[in-house]
Structure formats: C-alpha cells, structure tokens
Write a protein that holds these residues in place. Sequence first.
Motif, mmCIF file in Angstrom:
data_model
loop_
_atom_site.group_PDB
_atom_site.id
_atom_site.type_symbol
_atom_site.label_atom_id
_atom_site.label_comp_id
_atom_site.label_asym_id
_atom_site.label_seq_id
_atom_site.Cartn_x
_atom_site.Cartn_y
_atom_site.Cartn_z
ATOM 1 N N ALA A 147 0.844 -1.206 0.000
ATOM 2 C CA ALA A 147 0.000 0.000 0.000
ATOM 3 C C ALA A 147 0.869 1.242 0.000
ATOM 4 C CB ALA A 147 -0.923 0.003 1.211
ATOM 5 N N GLU A 148 0.845 1.981 -1.110
ATOM 6 C CA GLU A 148 1.623 3.207 -1.124
ATOM 7 C C GLU A 148 0.876 4.260 -0.305
ATOM 8 O OE1 GLU A 148 1.425 3.850 -5.446
ATOM 9 O OE2 GLU A 148 0.648 5.848 -5.011
ATOM 10 N N ILE A 149 1.652 5.027 0.442
ATOM 11 C CA ILE A 149 1.066 6.092 1.259
ATOM 12 C C ILE A 149 0.946 7.314 0.361
ATOM 13 C CG2 ILE A 149 1.414 7.540 3.286
ATOM 14 C CD1 ILE A 149 3.044 5.089 4.440
ATOM 15 N N ALA A 150 -0.300 7.639 -0.008
ATOM 16 C CA ALA A 150 -0.537 8.667 -1.024
ATOM 17 C C ALA A 150 -0.794 10.023 -0.360
ATOM 18 C CB ALA A 150 -1.741 8.272 -1.878
ATOM 19 N N PRO A 151 -0.315 11.086 -0.975
ATOM 20 C CA PRO A 151 -0.588 12.420 -0.431
ATOM 21 C C PRO A 151 -2.002 12.877 -0.789
ATOM 22 C CG PRO A 151 0.689 12.581 -2.447
ATOM 23 C CD PRO A 151 0.477 11.121 -2.200
ATOM 24 N N LEU A 152 -2.496 13.847 -0.048
ATOM 25 C CA LEU A 152 -3.753 14.516 -0.393
ATOM 26 C C LEU A 152 -3.508 16.009 -0.179
ATOM 27 C CD1 LEU A 152 -6.707 14.489 -1.201
ATOM 28 C CD2 LEU A 152 -7.316 13.871 1.136
ATOM 29 N N PRO A 153 -2.820 16.629 -1.151
ATOM 30 C CA PRO A 153 -2.354 18.008 -0.933
ATOM 31 C C PRO A 153 -3.462 19.030 -1.171
ATOM 32 C CG PRO A 153 -1.482 17.114 -3.007
ATOM 33 C CD PRO A 153 -2.439 16.104 -2.471
ATOM 34 N N MET A 154 -4.140 19.439 -0.114
ATOM 35 C CA MET A 154 -5.238 20.388 -0.268
ATOM 36 C C MET A 154 -4.899 21.758 0.298
ATOM 37 S SD MET A 154 -8.550 17.970 0.222
ATOM 38 C CE MET A 154 -9.601 19.199 -0.515
ATOM 39 N N GLY A 155 -3.694 21.886 0.816
ATOM 40 C CA GLY A 155 -3.288 23.195 1.334
ATOM 41 C C GLY A 155 -3.891 23.518 2.693
ATOM 42 N N ILE A 156 -4.603 22.541 3.287
ATOM 43 C CA ILE A 156 -5.166 22.711 4.636
ATOM 44 C C ILE A 156 -4.916 21.428 5.428
ATOM 45 C CG2 ILE A 156 -7.037 24.365 4.134
ATOM 46 C CD1 ILE A 156 -8.856 21.767 3.938
ATOM 47 N N GLU A 157 -4.931 21.548 6.749
ATOM 48 C CA GLU A 157 -4.850 20.322 7.558
ATOM 49 C C GLU A 157 -6.199 19.607 7.479
ATOM 50 O OE1 GLU A 157 -2.383 18.726 9.386
ATOM 51 O OE2 GLU A 157 -4.003 17.251 9.459
ATOM 52 N N HIS A 158 -6.166 18.338 7.091
ATOM 53 C CA HIS A 158 -7.450 17.619 6.957
ATOM 54 C C HIS A 158 -7.465 16.284 7.685
ATOM 55 C CE1 HIS A 158 -5.068 15.473 4.060
ATOM 56 N NE2 HIS A 158 -5.073 16.436 3.169
ATOM 57 N N TRP A 159 -6.349 15.910 8.302
ATOM 58 C CA TRP A 159 -6.261 14.690 9.127
ATOM 59 C C TRP A 159 -6.585 13.412 8.355
ATOM 60 C CZ3 TRP A 159 -8.313 19.283 11.038
ATOM 61 C CH2 TRP A 159 -7.618 19.847 12.092
ATOM 62 N N VAL A 160 -6.423 13.454 7.030
ATOM 63 C CA VAL A 160 -6.730 12.268 6.223
ATOM 64 C C VAL A 160 -5.428 11.542 5.859
ATOM 65 C CG1 VAL A 160 -7.716 11.391 4.058
ATOM 66 C CG2 VAL A 160 -8.742 13.390 5.173
ATOM 67 N N SER A 161 -5.412 10.237 6.064
ATOM 68 C CA SER A 161 -4.321 9.407 5.526
ATOM 69 C C SER A 161 -4.878 8.625 4.355
ATOM 70 C CB SER A 161 -3.807 8.421 6.584
ATOM 71 O OG SER A 161 -3.008 9.096 7.520
ATOM 72 N N MET A 162 -4.218 8.762 3.202
ATOM 73 C CA MET A 162 -4.754 8.129 2.007
ATOM 74 C C MET A 162 -3.761 7.070 1.492
ATOM 75 S SD MET A 162 -6.878 10.037 -0.830
ATOM 76 C CE MET A 162 -5.673 10.434 -2.028
ATOM 77 N N TYR A 163 -4.311 6.070 0.800
ATOM 78 C CA TYR A 163 -3.477 4.950 0.340
ATOM 79 C C TYR A 163 -3.948 4.451 -1.012
ATOM 80 C CZ TYR A 163 -2.832 4.810 5.403
ATOM 81 O OH TYR A 163 -2.587 5.148 6.709
ATOM 82 N N LEU A 164 -2.983 4.014 -1.809
ATOM 83 C CA LEU A 164 -3.320 3.202 -2.985
ATOM 84 C C LEU A 164 -2.803 1.797 -2.686
ATOM 85 C CD1 LEU A 164 -4.291 2.679 -5.879
ATOM 86 C CD2 LEU A 164 -2.000 3.252 -6.659
ATOM 87 N N ALA A 165 -3.751 0.878 -2.449
ATOM 88 C CA ALA A 165 -3.358 -0.496 -2.134
ATOM 89 C C ALA A 165 -3.254 -1.301 -3.420
ATOM 90 C CB ALA A 165 -4.379 -1.126 -1.198
ATOM 91 N N ILE A 166 -2.161 -2.047 -3.526
ATOM 92 C CA ILE A 166 -1.995 -3.002 -4.635
ATOM 93 C C ILE A 166 -2.158 -4.392 -4.020
ATOM 94 C CG2 ILE A 166 -0.368 -3.924 -6.331
ATOM 95 C CD1 ILE A 166 0.844 -1.091 -6.517
ATOM 96 N N THR A 167 -3.141 -5.124 -4.494
ATOM 97 C CA THR A 167 -3.456 -6.424 -3.906
ATOM 98 C C THR A 167 -3.284 -7.513 -4.961
ATOM 99 O OG1 THR A 167 -5.776 -6.349 -4.548
ATOM 100 C CG2 THR A 167 -5.204 -5.287 -2.456
ATOM 101 N N LYS A 168 -3.395 -8.740 -4.487
ATOM 102 C CA LYS A 168 -3.185 -9.872 -5.415
ATOM 103 C C LYS A 168 -4.547 -10.388 -5.873
ATOM 104 C CE LYS A 168 -0.477 -14.158 -5.407
ATOM 105 N NZ LYS A 168 0.318 -15.039 -4.555
ATOM 106 N N ASN A 169 -5.285 -9.552 -6.546
ATOM 107 C CA ASN A 169 -6.620 -9.954 -7.007
ATOM 108 C C ASN A 169 -6.491 -10.911 -8.198
ATOM 109 O OD1 ASN A 169 -9.224 -10.182 -7.852
ATOM 110 N ND2 ASN A 169 -9.617 -7.990 -8.068
ATOM 111 N N PRO A 170 -6.962 -12.149 -8.076
ATOM 112 C CA PRO A 170 -6.788 -13.112 -9.167
ATOM 113 C C PRO A 170 -7.797 -12.937 -10.301
ATOM 114 C CG PRO A 170 -7.940 -14.158 -7.340
ATOM 115 C CD PRO A 170 -7.659 -12.741 -6.913
#
Length: 544
Positions: free
Chosen positions: A393-416
């Motif tokens: 899971a890459e830890i993705a930014p959410l650059p909105m120029g304000i504090e928003h307390w959000v942690s965002m992710y792009l998960a790569i899974t082994k979907n068959p």
Amino acid sequence: MTPHLTRRHLLGLGALQTAAALGLTRIGLTSAAAAEQAPTTDYAPAVVVGSGYGAAVAALRLGQAGVRTVVVEMGRLWDTAGADGKVFPSTGAPDQRSMWFRNRTEAPLATFLWLDVVNRDITPYPGVLDRVDFGDMSVYVGRGVGGGSLVNGGMAPTPRRSYFSEVLPEVDADEMYGTYFPRARQMLGVNDIDPAWFESTEWYRFARISRKHARNTGLRTTFVPNVYDFGYMKREAAGQVPRSALAGEVIYGNNHGKRSLDKSYLAAALGTGNVTVETLQRVVAVRRDTDGRYVLTLRGIDLAGRVVGIRELACNRLFLGAGSLGTTEILLRARETGALPDLSPAVGTGWGPNGNVMTARANHLWDTVGARQATMPALGIDDWDNAANPVFAEIAPLPMGIEHWVSMYLAITKNPERGTFTYDPATDSARLNWHISQNQPAVAAAGQLFDRINRCNVTIYRYDLFGDNKPFADTFTYHPLGGCVLGRATDLYGRAKGYPGLYVVDGSLVPGSLGVNPFVTITALAERTMDRILAEDGPADRTR
Ligand code: FAE
C-alpha cells in the motif's frame, strides 16, 4: 541515479522544444520546421504506435540501430507554456489542459466532506489525462508525447523477484534482475529520497504519520524510489527553484522535477536522427498488404478535436506501444474485422487492474498530516510477504493546502480476477467485460489490512471521498495490465503470433498483476524484447 545526458539526448530535447515553440505536430532532428513541411510519408521501415514506456524504449533502440522510425501518438506534445506561463495546470486549478476532451474534470477523488469541490468545468481539448470508462471499471491513462509518464506519480519500484517469477514464469529472472531492471532504472533516472530529509521535512509529515500507525500495527514500511528528482524537490522546499511536486502538481502533469519520457528515452530517440514523432494521430486500423507490410490507418485531429486528415502509413515492422487498452483494442479490432484474422484468440484476455483499491483513514486531532504535502509518494506499507493477505500500500498524499487529518493509500493487492475485451462493431471499439464483484477480492484484502491498522490506532475510514459513502474506491485503476499477454497472445518476446514483424511492447504484455507499480517492469521487458528482436529478426527495411 541521474540519467546520463548524452549529446543525443540534448539534440532530442532541442528538437522537442523547437517543435513545441512552433506548434508543430511532426517532430524530428532534421530542423523541426523542415520536418513539419516535408511531404507526409506513407512508408517507414518501422512504426511505433504510442509514446509511453514500451514505445519509447522501442523508438530509442530502433533509432540507435539505424532504423528509420516513425512514432505516432494520439495526444499532443507537452512542451510549451500556456497563457499562464506553465505547460501543465495544477491539480487544484485544472483547466482544459487537464483532461482528454471533457466538459468537466473527473479526478479520482470525487468529493471532500461529500462536497463537489474537487472537479471543475473545462473546455474540451486534448488534455493530458484520460479516464476511459467501461461500466464497472474506469481506467486512468496519460495522453501525449510520453504517455503515462506525464501524469503518473513517478513511483519506480522493482517487483519482488519471487512474485515476478510467479506472474511471468517463462521469463528468465536472472536476466531481468541482472540486466534489464538495472538498465531500465538507469535510463529512467530512478532515484531515492534522502532519508534524513524525509525525516525532517514538513512535506512528508503525512507519510510519517501513516508509518507510525503502520508500525503500531506491527507492519513494515519501505521507501519507494521515484523518477521525480528528489534533489530538485529539496531545492523546491528551500525556495531555490520553481515548485512542482510541492505545488500540488501531479495527475495533470508536472512543470518541473519529473523525469518523464520526453526528457529521457524519447529525447535520446529523437537525438539519433532516425526517429520522427507525429502527434495528434490516432491509429484506427491496421491491415497487412500483399507485400507483407503492415498498413496503418491514421486519423489526425486538431486541438478542437476536429478530424483534419485520414491517411495510411505502411511499414515492415510494427511496434505496438499504445498501452494495455490501446494495443489490445487495435489488435482485437484487427482480428475481429478480419484485417488480421490469424491473431491469437488470447488477444483481449488476461486483463487486470493490478489489484488497485484506494482507501483513506481519519486520524485523531493530535495526528496532523500537515497542510503541506509533496505530491510524489515516497513510502509504502509492505505486507506482500503475508501469504494469507499480500498487500503493498503506497502512502498517497492529499495536498489540499489545509490540515485535513486524512491518511490516504493506494493499495496493490493480489486480485486473481481477470477481465476480457470484446469488439463492439457498433462503436468500433473494445469493451471491457469486468463486473464490480470482480474487485471484491481486492477490497477484502485492503479491508483486512486497514481494519487492522484502524483497530490498533483506534481510527476509522473516511466515507466522504470516493462517492456513494464508500470507504474503498474499487471502480477505477491507474495500472491497466494485460490484454495481449506475453507467451499467450505473443511469443515470449512480444512477437504477435501469426504475424511476423508485428510486436507488442507495452503493459498489455503483463498478465493483470505485478504486486507493485508497473512502469519499471514495462520498461525492462521492452528493453529485453528490443535486444532480442534487433539481434534475431533481421533488418527492418528489407522491402525498401
Ligand atoms: P502508456 O504509458 O499508457 O502509453 C500509451 C500511449 O499510447 C499513450 O500516450 C496514448 O495516448 C497512446 N495511444 C493509445 N492508443 C493510441 C492509438 N490508437 N493511436 C495512437 N496513440 C495511441 O503505455 N505507474 C508506476 O509505475 N508508478 C506510478 O507512480 C504510477 N502512477 C500513476 C498515476 C496515474 C494518475 C496514472 C494514470 C498511471 C500511473 N501509473 C504509475 C501507471 C503507468 O503510468 C502505466 O503503467 C504506464 O504508463 C503504462 O505504460 P505503457 O507503455 O503500457
């Protein structure tokens, strides 16, 4: 690793800049203006379709081998500033340059706090990012000279060797890991973030907070290399150079810092003097003439999307690098319309979204992620060795120029699960057969990982970002893979079965899953293919 800028690179960069300044659609070394005025060619020994990773490798290696090569790209050249003095708009203020012929932008993040504050109305234009919709699955792709390299997050990981061998067991891993991955990384200019700077800069606070929560859960994180120049980013932070990654630029292009293909492989290809790039030219058909040459039908458009010409271009060697969607569509259409009837039945099969799922968590008030966030991800949660539930899971930014307390992710899974394409004669296009339920394995895998993280840190998911109150975005991908899988639709070097001189060089060769972001692998496989073809398949200009 800084790419070595040869004299040929510099010549190629010069040709790109001249073409951009003059608004040309044909780019070559022979004085850009002369190239534009030369009579339109109807033959080239080799043609490369598209200008993304696989295509760029093919163009460079053909050019170096002395083969006159034409690259045809449906998007435009992105090298000249608009009225605002910038080549690309920022993610926060998108304009017509942002998306491919849309009236409104379609950013991956639909809303914030359920409000429609992300997207903007725009004028239709050949913008740099496209979203191709297939019902339950939408695919984001780059359009323009450089393909996906213009819009992507630059993350440049090499897959786990064990998983690479599981996905492509017939490819010699020693050769890939000993020769082609290192070559691809060097050519692309992959570099690593300075760990000391990462620990101290406000721009990666968001990643450090996510790392803290991963560690609390007993999970491992790892730095992810990138093709964005981290040295440049440091200077951005110090206020010494114009900002790009630190100014919210990414999915609609980076004005600085990113080593996109037009600055690496494609510049070097043009610098050989044997390669010409034609822009705003879409390949709409391919057939074979009685001499055994491939004949492409090209539809040229202007910046308003009007068709300005339809012509044919013949070649002895045809290299398809139009990406997983583009290449699969070209070959599927050719097979189903009877133009290339002997293409393998495997064309159109084995497609997957690399198990992509996005998600986001709401942090406690004391766990601030920072108003300032670099757009280039640099860290991932690496739980791929968890045999029961592998996730990267890459830890993705959410650059909105304000504090928003959000942690965002792009998960790569082994979907068959895999999708297939069928040709729709009514629209003359490829349709992806993919049902939303096919992404359930990916959602379940991401859910297992992030449920654990939430439990350990007493946090919850965000429901306001992806539409329909969903905590997981499971209807789009950034990583389309497959459709013309290596060893099935082609031989083990991308040669299309049944058609000598026809090659596939892009992400459509990878069977749907890779476990990490794909462009380094696509590049390395293309290097391997070109080595083999140039050594074994004889000269390209055998008929003229
Ligand atoms: P690609 O780069 O898609 O190039 C295909 C080219 O062919 C495009 O320029 C098309 O316009 C052109 N084309 C298509 N059809 C035609 C036609 N009929 N006629 C003429 N031209 C045509 O192909 N990957 C990573 O490894 N790391 C990342 O951080 C990352 N982030 C991403 C973020 C976003 C927003 C997106 C959209 C993608 C991201 N990717 C990332 C995926 C990566 O860019 C993608 O795997 C590669 O670009 C695929 O390379 P190909 O050579 O297959």
